[in-house]
Design a protein around this motif. Structure first.
Motif, PDB file in Angstrom:
ATOM      1  N   ASP A  74      -8.626  -0.895  -5.917  1.00 28.86           N
ATOM      2  CA  ASP A  74      -9.289  -1.741  -5.283  1.00 28.86           C
ATOM      3  C   ASP A  74     -10.318  -1.266  -4.347  1.00 28.86           C
ATOM      4  O   ASP A  74     -11.037  -1.992  -3.515  1.00 28.86           O
ATOM      5  CB  ASP A  74      -8.593  -2.756  -4.416  1.00 28.86           C
ATOM      6  CG  ASP A  74      -7.719  -1.955  -3.397  1.00 28.86           C
ATOM      7  OD1 ASP A  74      -7.876  -0.811  -3.045  1.00 28.86           O
ATOM      8  OD2 ASP A  74      -6.655  -2.576  -2.957  1.00 28.86           O
ATOM      9  N   SER A 116       3.747  -2.176   7.827  1.00 27.79           N
ATOM     10  CA  SER A 116       3.003  -3.329   7.634  1.00 27.79           C
ATOM     11  C   SER A 116       3.208  -4.120   8.792  1.00 27.79           C
ATOM     12  O   SER A 116       3.684  -4.170   9.624  1.00 27.79           O
ATOM     13  CB  SER A 116       3.242  -3.979   6.348  1.00 27.79           C
ATOM     14  OG  SER A 116       4.202  -4.914   6.609  1.00 27.79           O
ATOM     15  N   ASN A 163      -8.926  -1.553   1.199  1.00 29.20           N
ATOM     16  CA  ASN A 163      -8.661  -2.978   1.534  1.00 29.20           C
ATOM     17  C   ASN A 163     -10.106  -3.499   2.322  1.00 29.20           C
ATOM     18  O   ASN A 163     -10.937  -2.850   2.759  1.00 29.20           O
ATOM     19  CB  ASN A 163      -7.864  -3.148   2.870  1.00 29.20           C
ATOM     20  CG  ASN A 163      -6.337  -3.140   2.125  1.00 29.20           C
ATOM     21  OD1 ASN A 163      -6.112  -2.280   1.225  1.00 29.20           O
ATOM     22  ND2 ASN A 163      -5.549  -3.419   2.807  1.00 29.20           N
ATOM     23  N   ARG A 223      -2.117  -8.950   4.650  1.00 28.33           N
ATOM     24  CA  ARG A 223      -2.000  -8.157   3.516  1.00 28.33           C
ATOM     25  C   ARG A 223      -2.657  -6.884   4.067  1.00 28.33           C
ATOM     26  O   ARG A 223      -3.515  -6.132   3.576  1.00 28.33           O
ATOM     27  CB  ARG A 223      -2.851  -8.303   2.281  1.00 28.33           C
ATOM     28  CG  ARG A 223      -2.615  -9.921   1.671  1.00 28.33           C
ATOM     29  CD  ARG A 223      -1.144 -10.207   1.535  1.00 28.33           C
ATOM     30  NE  ARG A 223      -0.205  -9.163   1.022  1.00 28.33           N
ATOM     31  CZ  ARG A 223       0.913  -8.520   1.211  1.00 28.33           C
ATOM     32  NH1 ARG A 223       1.285  -9.107   2.249  1.00 28.33           N
ATOM     33  NH2 ARG A 223       1.485  -7.718   0.406  1.00 28.33           N
ATOM     34  N   ILE A 224      -1.764  -6.228   5.196  1.00 22.59           N
ATOM     35  CA  ILE A 224      -2.331  -4.933   5.641  1.00 22.59           C
ATOM     36  C   ILE A 224      -1.092  -4.221   6.238  1.00 22.59           C
ATOM     37  O   ILE A 224      -0.277  -4.661   6.594  1.00 22.59           O
ATOM     38  CB  ILE A 224      -3.133  -5.158   7.027  1.00 22.59           C
ATOM     39  CG1 ILE A 224      -4.470  -5.776   6.987  1.00 22.59           C
ATOM     40  CG2 ILE A 224      -3.316  -3.700   7.495  1.00 22.59           C
ATOM     41  CD1 ILE A 224      -5.541  -5.962   8.183  1.00 22.59           C
ATOM     42  N   ALA A 230      -2.428  -2.916   0.903  1.00 18.64           N
ATOM     43  CA  ALA A 230      -2.199  -4.339   1.134  1.00 18.64           C
ATOM     44  C   ALA A 230      -0.564  -4.633   1.198  1.00 18.64           C
ATOM     45  O   ALA A 230       0.051  -5.367   0.401  1.00 18.64           O
ATOM     46  CB  ALA A 230      -2.805  -5.121   0.018  1.00 18.64           C
ATOM     47  N   GLN A 253      -9.396  -4.915   9.060  1.00 13.70           N
ATOM     48  CA  GLN A 253      -8.936  -3.638   9.585  1.00 13.70           C
ATOM     49  C   GLN A 253      -9.370  -3.188  10.965  1.00 13.70           C
ATOM     50  O   GLN A 253      -8.455  -2.862  11.871  1.00 13.70           O
ATOM     51  CB  GLN A 253      -9.130  -2.558   8.623  1.00 13.70           C
ATOM     52  CG  GLN A 253      -8.667  -2.445   7.417  1.00 13.70           C
ATOM     53  CD  GLN A 253      -9.130  -1.276   6.238  1.00 13.70           C
ATOM     54  OE1 GLN A 253      -8.857  -0.051   6.701  1.00 13.70           O
ATOM     55  NE2 GLN A 253      -9.711  -1.558   5.227  1.00 13.70           N
ATOM     56  N   GLN A 265       1.947  -3.535  -2.128  1.00  9.41           N
ATOM     57  CA  GLN A 265       1.056  -2.531  -2.966  1.00  9.41           C
ATOM     58  C   GLN A 265       1.442  -1.071  -2.531  1.00  9.41           C
ATOM     59  O   GLN A 265       1.454  -0.455  -3.484  1.00  9.41           O
ATOM     60  CB  GLN A 265      -0.377  -2.658  -2.331  1.00  9.41           C
ATOM     61  CG  GLN A 265      -1.353  -2.011  -3.220  1.00  9.41           C
ATOM     62  CD  GLN A 265      -2.768  -1.970  -2.540  1.00  9.41           C
ATOM     63  OE1 GLN A 265      -3.050  -1.944  -1.543  1.00  9.41           O
ATOM     64  NE2 GLN A 265      -3.660  -2.303  -3.628  1.00  9.41           N
TER      65      GLN A 265
END
Length: 472
Positions: free
Chosen positions: A346, A314, A349, A324-325, A184, A354, A188
């Protein structure tokens, strides 16, 4: 209904329904269950429910709507509820009165401003909505039912394949898709890697100085020290890195944040020697390497010494932080531990975004977006440089050849936090350079130019010029 008195079930039901309407469990506009349905659920005669509804209708709380059933039309009068409120927005000066805390960026984002020149934000208005929707429809048309279940914590195979191809084309990195881990964002990645390093007995990660305050905060949150290493015109001072006795270092070598310098060739060779001698780890934050304007791309450190470099990237600076990838390529010795940390964080993702991103990468839409942004960002960078020359003629501009921000430094009799506070009071949001420094430096500002328009940039810099004159 077992609590209702035998002879007063309709009264009991009407009272509880009235209470539900009053406290919002049955809001105005909602439809009550059909009398036959509710009677079956409560195991009472339909007459009990009909009589309760009738009493609510007589009170004016519900009304029959024919085929639409019985609808709540009014709530009983009651004292207004206590609504929790957001914490008050701090006054402009309060943000800069003390050293920045862990929530400083949240507080700065919440602070109202006419013009936002914060660094690290791409042109969010340029997000390719149409291309994203087309890709999402294409993905959903082909997606199997099983794809909606739990997946690989490393990320969707399609995206890992697309990322490996993207890195080969754009950063010169040869990567096995099986070694790519989707995270993320780089935030992250730093948190997961911090856990892994701490578990391996490492207690400090050296960082560039000046260097990203946010990255430093993530490492410290994992219990890691962040000894500062000076940065000059050639990048990090490797001789000073050796003096820290650290076995890991976090770098932004392609476009150092916030100074914008590129790690020079001799420094790269010296850094490689340090890693080999110490069996050290280099964490390469390639945060905006795609955004370059006046120079050729430089190879990623990962492409030169994969066994000692943990590479992080990212789409936060390319598409939007909200996605958040991001992705990370860890050296073999930390790969399994990083995947385990991701699994326990988690389970991986969200898969649908994605797959959409993979579609954009494979179709060429992401590279078209990058070409569009380069032209737009170049024009806004030029507008900011011109505005600095006009309104802050004594400031020195750093890092103009690439990225999404400029850093300016100046000699003054006031602190850069004083300037940032005064600018915010006039409606212009900036970050002081001292936030990103652990050692004393010349005062300065870190100014983002990707998100604001050229008009806002010119107006914002004019306001900064007026503010400097007022403080001088």
């Amino acid at each position: 209904m077992d609590d209702a008195p035998a002879g007063g079930r309709a009264d009991w039901l009407a009272r509880h329904l009235r209470s539900a309407i009053a406290d919002g469990r049955l809001p105005v506009g909602s439809r009550l269950p059909a009398t036959r349905v509710l009677a079956g659920e409560l195991r009472v005669s339909r007459g009990v429910v009909t009589e309760a509804y009738q009493r609510l209708g007589e009170d004016g709380h519900v009304a029959g709507r024919g085929r639409n059933g019985t609808v709540v039309v009014a709530a009983p009068a009651k004292a207004p509820p206590t609504v929790p409120t957001d914490p008050p927005v701090p006054l402009p000066g309060a943000l800069f009165d003390a050293p920045p805390g862990t929530d400083i960026f949240d507080a700065l984002r919440a602070a109202p401003a006419r013009i936002d020149l914060s660094p690290g934000v791409p042109d969010l208005a340029a997000f390719p909505r149409a291309a994203w929707l087309r890709a999402e429809r294409a993905v959903l048309r082909e997606l199997s039912a099983s794809a909606f279940g739990y997946g690989d914590p490393r990320g969707a195979p399609a995206l890992r394949m697309a990322v490996a191809d993207w890195l080969a084309r754009n950063r010169g990195i040869r990567a096995d898709p099986g070694h790519v881990v989707i995270a993320a964002g780089t935030a992250q990645t730093l948190s997961l890697l911090g856990q892994v390093l701490h578990g391996d007995g490492i207690r400090a990660v050296a960082v560039e100085d000046p260097g990203s305050l946010g990255a430093r905060q993530h490492l410290r949150n994992c219990g890691l020290g962040t000894p500062p290493v000076p940065v000059d015109a050639e990048g990090i001072r490797v001789d000073e890195l050796r003096a820290t006795d650290a076995s890991a270092v976090l770098l932004t070598p392609a476009h150092q944040f916030p100074t914008g310098v590129v790690l020079g060739g001799e420094r790269r060779r010296d850094l490689m020697s340090w890693a080999a001698e110490r069996d050290g780890l280099i964490i390469e934050d390639d945060y905006d390497a795609e955004h370059r304007y006046d120079r050729a791309p430089v190879p990623a450190l990962r492409s030169l010494l994969a066994e000692h470099v943990c590479y992080a990237g990212s789409v936060s600076k390319l598409l939007a932080p909200a996605l958040r990838i991001g992705w990370v390529l860890a050296p073999p010795r930390y790969r399994d531990a990083l995947v385990a940390a991701k699994r326990f964080a988690d389970l991986g993702n969200a898969v649908l975004p994605q797959l959409v991103l993979a579609q954009l990468m494979e179709s060429g839409a992401l590279e078209r977006q990058l070409r569009l942004l380069r032209g737009r960002h170049r024009r806004r960078r030029d507008a900011m440089i011109a505005a600095v020359g006009t309104h802050l003629p004594h400031a020195v501009v750093h890092g103009a050849a690439a990225g999404l921000h400029l850093t300016i430094t100046f000699d003054a009799g006031f602190r850069d936090t004083d300037l940032a506070a005064a600018a915010l009071a006039r409606g212009v949001k900036v970050q002081p350079l001292s936030w990103h420094s652990q050692r004393p430096h010349r005062p300065g500002l870190v100014l983002g130019y990707a998100a604001p328009t050229a008009t806002d940039i010119a107006e914002g810099m004019a306001t900064l010029g007026e503010t400097v004159r007022h403080l001088s």
